[in-house]
Motif scaffolding. Sequence first.
Motif, PDB file in Angstrom:
ATOM      1  N   LEU A 197       0.810  -1.207   0.000  1.00 25.03           N
ATOM      2  CA  LEU A 197       0.000   0.000   0.000  1.00 25.03           C
ATOM      3  C   LEU A 197       0.849   1.265   0.000  1.00 25.03           C
ATOM      4  O   LEU A 197       0.440   2.290  -0.555  1.00 25.03           O
ATOM      5  N   GLY A 198       2.024   1.217   0.604  1.00 22.31           N
ATOM      6  CA  GLY A 198       2.906   2.375   0.582  1.00 22.31           C
ATOM      7  C   GLY A 198       3.330   2.724  -0.831  1.00 22.31           C
ATOM      8  O   GLY A 198       3.399   3.911  -1.202  1.00 22.31           O
ATOM      9  N   ARG A 201       0.360   4.373  -2.691  1.00 24.61           N
ATOM     10  CA  ARG A 201       0.186   5.781  -2.328  1.00 24.61           C
ATOM     11  C   ARG A 201       1.244   6.650  -2.998  1.00 24.61           C
ATOM     12  O   ARG A 201       1.004   7.813  -3.311  1.00 24.61           O
ATOM     13  N   GLU A 233      -3.015   4.556   4.240  1.00 24.44           N
ATOM     14  CA  GLU A 233      -3.114   3.104   4.101  1.00 24.44           C
ATOM     15  C   GLU A 233      -4.375   2.599   4.787  1.00 24.44           C
ATOM     16  O   GLU A 233      -5.029   1.667   4.295  1.00 24.44           O
TER      17      GLU A 233
END
Length: 510
Positions: A197-198, A201, A233
């Motif tokens: 998820l990092g 983003r 997140e």
Amino acid sequence: MRGITKSFPGVTALSEVDLTVRPGEIHAVCGENGAGKSTLMKVLSGVHPHGSYEGEILFEGEPVTFRDIRASERAGIVIIHQELALVPFLSIAENIFLGNERTSGRYRVDWNATLRSAGELLERVGLREKPQTPVADIGVGKQQLVEIAKALSKEVKLLILDEPTAALNDEDSAQLLGLIMELRDQGVACIVISHKLGEIRRVADTVTVLRDGRSVETLTVRHSAEAEPELSEERIIKAMVGRDLEHRFPERTTYEGAHETALEVNGWTVRHPVDHQRKVVDDVSLTVRRGEIVGIAGLMGAGRTELAMSLFGRSYGRYEAGTARVNGREAPLKTVPDAISAGLAYVTEDRKQYGLNLIDTINRNVSLASLSGMTRRGVVDEHHERSVAEKYRTSMNIKAPSVEEQVVRLSGGNQQKVVLSKWIHADPDVLILDEPTRGIDVGAKFEIYTVIDQLAAQGKAVLFISSELPELLGMCDRIYTMAESRLTGEVARADATQEVLMRQMTMTRS
């Protein structure tokens, strides 16, 4: 993509899914394992041909009906699967143009044009390798760049990447993500499936979330008045799982007899299976107590997997020295059956190649490590085998219509649960977990973390290898660090931080 519905025997994989991707954007597709992400991309790329699904696809404003993957590639849609489709013993140039050869005349390959074009493509993706280099001689990160060069050779307009950084270290991941952003700036639209998820983003312009085969939400990240001010997140997780995850990791349950040593390794040394001059595990000593989860942190190539595989019946490398004691007794560990008999289990980082028989069923895979307990006079009791598998299908929440389902049809998270079920049923004393949550979504990760914690609470000793430092910090009682095939430190849970671990993971020999 409008109203895409795709069914397999006994399960609806996609139900009325919509997806809109604009030119020159990075569009991330997120969801738990089994949400339908890869199936949706296989519909788009022609792997699942027109007629095998309901709904319609429009590309550049026109309806398209792809009969196969070559038809989608001719339109400018290219998919790079998580398992790379390269031939290791062919050169980089041959792989780039495989099936799309540069020819002079009808049947003759123009090698000058092939090498020249390959060199231009390698320069475009930032890969400093000669086109004649065999693919087997380059790492996984560089192989990903070869796959992208291969896509660019087909004049790609829409590039689909399925878990592109799952098997890459941080440096290779950063290089690949940088290239994807460069392609976006050049007008190539990219769809990225990822559980990281990092990374999403960081690079995505838009995020579409799938849940249980449906598209539930599309979030605009940047470059628009409707963009989320800051897409966290937690916001993505809530859309993926349908609820807030207050805790990423379960509360640790302490085992009463945690002072008893279950695994003790002393002076373990292993050399490379081909280059016998090189040590891949160098004088490693460690202990794991009953009821304890002990982590091993290290950068790629540090020797973590080599240590795990060599302990598990000398599955890798050339053993040179060292002893291993299980529950206080010296264990020979010369073969995999020796290791299993001594009470060891090994959940491999490569479940598809080493952990599962993909073309067999769930019940057959669950019983593989403990067949002796399921036989009567040398014949497998299939009723008992099915009942055991059904128990784990329920307790591990394996999403499948029945235990007769082929494992190859399961999502990555469910396949990992089958691997864990196999070894849990073998009732080991020491469980070695090598990247047990690689390529798995946050919801399935929590389920697997909970299983691991329960095993420790029952008195099992767990050796936990992971490349994700937050995972080690959240799960482990102690963490060993490795660098250049040696242990470089040991950190208690209370003293462990990402900075401390990284410092010890990057220590070099004086």
